[in-house]
Every structure is written in C-alpha cells, then in structure tokens.
Design a protein around this motif. Structure first.
Motif, PDB file in Angstrom:
ATOM      1  N   HIS A 185      -4.013  -4.736  -7.646  1.00  0.00           N
ATOM      2  CA  HIS A 185      -5.143  -4.578  -6.753  1.00  0.00           C
ATOM      3  C   HIS A 185      -5.469  -3.163  -6.621  1.00  0.00           C
ATOM      4  O   HIS A 185      -6.517  -2.910  -5.916  1.00  0.00           O
ATOM      5  CB  HIS A 185      -4.780  -5.210  -5.260  1.00  0.00           C
ATOM      6  CG  HIS A 185      -3.643  -4.361  -4.870  1.00  0.00           C
ATOM      7  ND1 HIS A 185      -2.404  -4.634  -5.446  1.00  0.00           N
ATOM      8  CD2 HIS A 185      -3.306  -3.428  -3.789  1.00  0.00           C
ATOM      9  CE1 HIS A 185      -1.279  -3.805  -4.760  1.00  0.00           C
ATOM     10  NE2 HIS A 185      -2.191  -3.269  -3.674  1.00  0.00           N
ATOM     11  N   GLN A 186      -4.788  -2.215  -7.240  1.00  0.00           N
ATOM     12  CA  GLN A 186      -5.072  -0.867  -6.774  1.00  0.00           C
ATOM     13  C   GLN A 186      -4.944   0.011  -8.111  1.00  0.00           C
ATOM     14  O   GLN A 186      -3.984   0.117  -8.906  1.00  0.00           O
ATOM     15  CB  GLN A 186      -4.315  -0.310  -5.834  1.00  0.00           C
ATOM     16  CG  GLN A 186      -4.658   1.289  -5.267  1.00  0.00           C
ATOM     17  CD  GLN A 186      -3.839   1.587  -4.155  1.00  0.00           C
ATOM     18  OE1 GLN A 186      -2.779   1.182  -4.027  1.00  0.00           O
ATOM     19  NE2 GLN A 186      -4.469   2.509  -3.328  1.00  0.00           N
ATOM     20  N   SER A 203      -6.961  -9.468  -7.057  1.00  0.00           N
ATOM     21  CA  SER A 203      -5.848  -9.838  -6.059  1.00  0.00           C
ATOM     22  C   SER A 203      -6.111 -11.422  -5.649  1.00  0.00           C
ATOM     23  O   SER A 203      -7.128 -11.695  -5.277  1.00  0.00           O
ATOM     24  CB  SER A 203      -6.204  -9.108  -4.719  1.00  0.00           C
ATOM     25  OG  SER A 203      -5.288  -9.199  -3.722  1.00  0.00           O
ATOM     26  N   ASN A 206       0.769  -1.224  -0.075  1.00  0.00           N
ATOM     27  CA  ASN A 206       0.016  -0.080   0.000  1.00  0.00           C
ATOM     28  C   ASN A 206       0.876   1.163  -0.220  1.00  0.00           C
ATOM     29  O   ASN A 206       0.777   2.002   1.353  1.00  0.00           O
ATOM     30  CB  ASN A 206      -0.830  -0.210   1.069  1.00  0.00           C
ATOM     31  CG  ASN A 206      -2.267  -0.669   0.885  1.00  0.00           C
ATOM     32  OD1 ASN A 206      -3.089  -0.020   0.815  1.00  0.00           O
ATOM     33  ND2 ASN A 206      -2.123  -2.139   1.089  1.00  0.00           N
ATOM     34  N   GLU A 208      -3.320   5.394   0.473  1.00  0.00           N
ATOM     35  CA  GLU A 208      -4.691   5.301   0.264  1.00  0.00           C
ATOM     36  C   GLU A 208      -4.996   3.627   0.515  1.00  0.00           C
ATOM     37  O   GLU A 208      -4.518   2.897  -0.608  1.00  0.00           O
ATOM     38  CB  GLU A 208      -5.284   5.855  -0.858  1.00  0.00           C
ATOM     39  CG  GLU A 208      -5.063   7.139  -0.901  1.00  0.00           C
ATOM     40  CD  GLU A 208      -5.760   7.751  -2.232  1.00  0.00           C
ATOM     41  OE1 GLU A 208      -6.673   7.018  -2.885  1.00  0.00           O
ATOM     42  OE2 GLU A 208      -5.214   8.756  -2.733  1.00  0.00           O
ATOM     43  N   ARG A 209      -5.719   3.295   1.481  1.00  0.00           N
ATOM     44  CA  ARG A 209      -5.872   1.970   1.651  1.00  0.00           C
ATOM     45  C   ARG A 209      -6.347   1.039   0.151  1.00  0.00           C
ATOM     46  O   ARG A 209      -7.330   1.514  -0.096  1.00  0.00           O
ATOM     47  CB  ARG A 209      -6.817   1.546   2.795  1.00  0.00           C
ATOM     48  CG  ARG A 209      -7.131   0.054   3.066  1.00  0.00           C
ATOM     49  CD  ARG A 209      -7.809  -0.405   4.530  1.00  0.00           C
ATOM     50  NE  ARG A 209      -9.143   0.255   3.815  1.00  0.00           N
ATOM     51  CZ  ARG A 209     -10.138  -0.196   3.094  1.00  0.00           C
ATOM     52  NH1 ARG A 209      -9.843  -1.498   2.655  1.00  0.00           N
ATOM     53  NH2 ARG A 209     -11.413   0.213   3.099  1.00  0.00           N
ATOM     54  N   SER A 210      -5.679  -0.127  -0.005  1.00  0.00           N
ATOM     55  CA  SER A 210      -6.289  -0.952  -0.852  1.00  0.00           C
ATOM     56  C   SER A 210      -6.163  -2.338  -0.201  1.00  0.00           C
ATOM     57  O   SER A 210      -5.313  -2.913   0.253  1.00  0.00           O
ATOM     58  CB  SER A 210      -5.549  -0.881  -2.248  1.00  0.00           C
ATOM     59  OG  SER A 210      -5.880  -1.858  -3.205  1.00  0.00           O
ATOM     60  N   ASP A 211      -7.227  -3.258  -0.304  1.00  0.00           N
ATOM     61  CA  ASP A 211      -7.169  -4.383   0.278  1.00  0.00           C
ATOM     62  C   ASP A 211      -6.377  -5.518  -0.713  1.00  0.00           C
ATOM     63  O   ASP A 211      -6.343  -5.312  -1.985  1.00  0.00           O
ATOM     64  CB  ASP A 211      -8.754  -5.095   0.272  1.00  0.00           C
ATOM     65  CG  ASP A 211      -9.565  -4.430   1.333  1.00  0.00           C
ATOM     66  OD1 ASP A 211      -9.007  -3.663   2.036  1.00  0.00           O
ATOM     67  OD2 ASP A 211     -10.786  -4.921   1.337  1.00  0.00           O
ATOM     68  N   VAL A 212      -5.670  -6.406   0.033  1.00  0.00           N
ATOM     69  CA  VAL A 212      -4.754  -7.277  -0.654  1.00  0.00           C
ATOM     70  C   VAL A 212      -5.323  -8.652   0.004  1.00  0.00           C
ATOM     71  O   VAL A 212      -5.125  -8.824   1.237  1.00  0.00           O
ATOM     72  CB  VAL A 212      -3.307  -7.102  -0.414  1.00  0.00           C
ATOM     73  CG1 VAL A 212      -2.567  -8.105  -1.075  1.00  0.00           C
ATOM     74  CG2 VAL A 212      -2.943  -5.657  -0.806  1.00  0.00           C
ATOM     75  N   TRP A 250       0.713   4.077  -1.749  1.00  0.00           N
ATOM     76  CA  TRP A 250       0.122   5.245  -2.154  1.00  0.00           C
ATOM     77  C   TRP A 250      -0.689   6.120  -1.071  1.00  0.00           C
ATOM     78  O   TRP A 250      -1.386   7.353  -1.151  1.00  0.00           O
ATOM     79  CB  TRP A 250      -1.034   5.334  -3.106  1.00  0.00           C
ATOM     80  CG  TRP A 250      -0.249   4.797  -4.730  1.00  0.00           C
ATOM     81  CD1 TRP A 250      -0.390   3.589  -5.489  1.00  0.00           C
ATOM     82  CD2 TRP A 250       0.657   5.549  -5.381  1.00  0.00           C
ATOM     83  NE1 TRP A 250       0.314   3.789  -6.424  1.00  0.00           N
ATOM     84  CE2 TRP A 250       1.259   4.652  -6.466  1.00  0.00           C
ATOM     85  CE3 TRP A 250       1.322   6.878  -5.235  1.00  0.00           C
ATOM     86  CZ2 TRP A 250       2.004   5.234  -7.300  1.00  0.00           C
ATOM     87  CZ3 TRP A 250       2.277   7.076  -5.862  1.00  0.00           C
ATOM     88  CH2 TRP A 250       2.593   6.463  -7.088  1.00  0.00           C
ATOM     89  N   THR A 310      -9.218  -4.928 -11.691  1.00  0.00           N
ATOM     90  CA  THR A 310      -8.346  -5.038 -10.565  1.00  0.00           C
ATOM     91  C   THR A 310      -8.582  -6.319 -10.335  1.00  0.00           C
ATOM     92  O   THR A 310      -9.656  -6.974 -10.418  1.00  0.00           O
ATOM     93  CB  THR A 310      -8.464  -3.849  -9.190  1.00  0.00           C
ATOM     94  OG1 THR A 310      -9.872  -3.979  -8.988  1.00  0.00           O
ATOM     95  CG2 THR A 310      -8.282  -2.720  -9.754  1.00  0.00           C
ATOM     96  N   ILE A 329      -5.733   4.320  -8.770  1.00  0.00           N
ATOM     97  CA  ILE A 329      -6.165   5.663  -8.507  1.00  0.00           C
ATOM     98  C   ILE A 329      -6.527   6.443  -9.621  1.00  0.00           C
ATOM     99  O   ILE A 329      -5.293   6.453 -10.478  1.00  0.00           O
ATOM    100  CB  ILE A 329      -5.079   5.993  -7.526  1.00  0.00           C
ATOM    101  CG1 ILE A 329      -5.185   5.132  -6.478  1.00  0.00           C
ATOM    102  CG2 ILE A 329      -5.866   7.402  -7.084  1.00  0.00           C
ATOM    103  CD1 ILE A 329      -4.155   5.699  -5.322  1.00  0.00           C
TER     104      ILE A 329
END
Length: 360
Positions: free
Chosen positions: A279-280, A272, A120, A124-128, A122, A270, A282
């Motif tokens: 996964h991300q 994962s 992560n 900014e949260r992104s689930d993995v 950036w 996206t 933006i």
C-alpha cells in the motif's frame, strides 16, 4: 475471524441475539462504565466547550507527557476487545509504543511502535483498506483484531520521546463469556538495520505454545539499485531445524502480487485489499530522500499458519547482481508479526532505544 457468544465479525451473524454487554473506553469515559460517558468537566476540549459546558466534547483526547506511559484501557473480564480507533501526529508513530497485557501478565503480549501496529511504519500516512486494519484520511487508525481475555485486559501507550503528545482514542469491547479454545492475541516488532550480508530478517522467533500465525506487516527500505523482492518467507514449526515446513516463492508473491508489482512498465503499483497489500511506496526525491521505501501487509485470516509447540518466521532479502545472479541485500527492514497462542508466552527481547527505533 473467530466468533463466540453471538459476537459477529461477519454479516451472517448480525441477526443473532447475544447476552454480551457492549462497552467503550475513551477520554470521555476512562473506565467504560455504563452510563458514565460524557461527564468530564476538564480535558483537552474544555476551552472550546467553555460556553456549552459538561457533555459537550470536554475530553476528546489526552496529553501524554514526554517519557511517560498512559493507560488507555483497563478492563475486568471475561470479554473481548472488538475495535480500537486512535489518532495522533505522525511524528509520534515510532516514539510511542502500544502494549497489551492479558489476565494479569507482567510481560506484554503486544509490544509494537504505534504506527507499525497499524501498518504505517514510515511516519508518513498511507491508507490501508483491509479487514483487520484500516487507516483512513487523515490518519484515523482502526484495528478489528478480536482480542479475548478471561480475567483482565490492560492497554498502555508509552511516549518515549521528550516532547508531549496528544492522543485521541476509543476502545470498543464486549463483556461476555470466552470459550476454552479461544487463544490470546499477540504482536511483536523487529528490525534489521542494516541486515547483515547473507543473513535473513527474522520476523518472529522463540514462540512456544499452541497457536496460529495471522499476519505480517513490513516496512522495507531498499539500499541498492534494481529489483529487491526475490526473497522467500519461511515458516519453521514444531521441530523444524535447517529447513522449514512452509516456504514461499518470493517477497511480492507472499504479499499477493507478482512480477515486481510493475504496472505500468517502470512503475510500482500500490494496492490495498481485505487480506493483503503493498500500500505504500516512498520514492527518492533527488535531495534528502535517498532510498525507496515500501509498506506491505499479509493477513492469514482465511489461511492461518497453525503450530502446536513452536514457531519461527523469516524472510530473505534478495535482489539481482551481474550475470543474472542473486544478490543478498543489506536493507533496513522492520516487521510486525501478529498471532494467537496459549499463555504464558515467552518474554520478548527488549525493544531498542529511540535512536534505533527512529526512521532515518
């Protein structure tokens, strides 16, 4: 993922008995000592627990002062880290640095901004949803990389910002014998911002010793229009000079996708998965968000890249220009390389200051 002394990282080993001793370090038990958890009388939870007292979540986290370092875990071996969970505000993901030292090292084997280590980069949260790294709502960061050590382990988090930060964490480990052929876990961060024209981004270089490369995370900002992912990932090992032993066929190919990740037409898709993901994404917003940004990971868990003496890993930044010609890109690219190797390792280049770490 490796196994030893009955420590299982797969369902097939769960029934096997072991003499390993399970321990855990958190702000409720800073040393991991047996029978010493939940004894705090002061901590970040002392006020809400004031009517309940000792044993009632008195110390669930720590406050790390600005421009200071907190020792998250210090363990006498032999043993192995099996799981790390932590969470903090995304504003701190690039201004906090996680470091890991094995067997009395003065130079860290792991030195990575906290967010990037957990895919992560950036802020900014992104689930993995992968095997060695999982990031879950709303910012729970988990690491399952196996990290053996023979004599000593030290894990620190440095807060390079001026503001204080609150960190919740738990380090789960086993005290157990470590076999002679178990290598040490390493991770290193690098950034090209912007990448000079016609140059490649170096994911990893200067590695000396025997080991195997097990993963890549990339935070990639595209500074031009059109498709940007034609670049090849190359692994130079054990005497390779101008040309590598392993050369991929394209950026999205390396991360397990194809055809621009375009599905449906005109959109990035996206994904994962246990071993790889993009996964991300933006997107620009027409106001202050000017460029597209991507997060991608590739775990070589089932296909480690083995080297005997040395290793270098690079990626091209390559898009399209007029006349169906390739365009060398000048993007903002950050990466984390994950690998195992024998010690001692070569010292890493010094991390840049917080201005050059900052997500801009």
């Amino acid at each position: 993922m490796t196994l030893f002394n009955g420590l299982g990282m797969g369902l097939g080993n769960l029934s096997r008995l072991s003499k390993a001793k399970t321990r855990s370090i958190s702000p409720e038990n800073f040393t991991g000592e047996k029978g010493k958890g939940a004894m705090a009388e002061e901590g970040t939870g002392a006020h809400p627990a004031r009517e309940l007292g000792k044993g009632w979540k008195v110390s669930p986290s720590v406050e790390i002062q600005g421009e200071s370092t907190h020792t998250m875990a210090e363990i006498t071996g032999p043993g192995a880290i099996q799981h790390i969970w932590l969470t903090c505000h995304p504003n701190h993901w690039r201004t906090s640095i996680i470091r890991m030292y094995w067997d009395g090292e003065t130079e860290p084997s792991v030195e990575v901004p906290l967010g990037d280590f957990f895919c992560n980069g950036w802020c900014e949260r992104s689930d993995v949803n992968s095997l060695p790294v999982a990031v879950n709502p709303a910012g729970g960061m988990n690491c399952y990389w196996e990290m053996p050590f023979r004599k000593h382990c030290k894990i620190t988090v440095e807060n390079i910002a001026e503001e204080n930060m609150i960190l919740y964490y738990q380090v789960d480990y086993a005290l157990t014998d470590v076999p002679d052929d178990a290598a040490y876990f390493h991770a290193q961060w690098n950034r090209s911002n912007p990448l000079p024209y016609k140059e490649v981004h170096t994911i990893l270089d200067g590695i000396k010793g025997q080991g195997h490369y097990v993963g890549t995370y990339m935070a990639w900002q595209v500074n031009s229009n059109n498709w940007w992912g034609e670049g090849e990932v190359k692994f130079y090992m054990d005497g390779d000079d101008e040309y590598p032993t392993i050369c991929g066929t394209g950026t999205e190919d390396y991360f397990g996708g194809a055809w621009n990740w375009e599905q449906p037409k005109g959109e990035y898709r996206t994904y994962s998965t246990p071993y790889l993901g993009m996964h991300q994404v933006i997107k620009p917003d027409g106001l202050y968000r000017a460029q597209q940004r991507f997060g991608m990971y590739r775990w070589h868990v089932m296909d480690p890249i083995r080297f005997e003496e040395e290793l270098k890993v690079t990626i091209q930044a390559l898009g399209w220009r007029s006349g169906h010609r390739y365009l060398p890109l000048q993007d903002d690219i950050s990466s984390v390389a994950y690998w195992y190797q024998t010690e001692p390792h070569q010292p890493y280049e010094k991390l840049p200051d917080k201005n050059d770490l900052e997500v801009i």
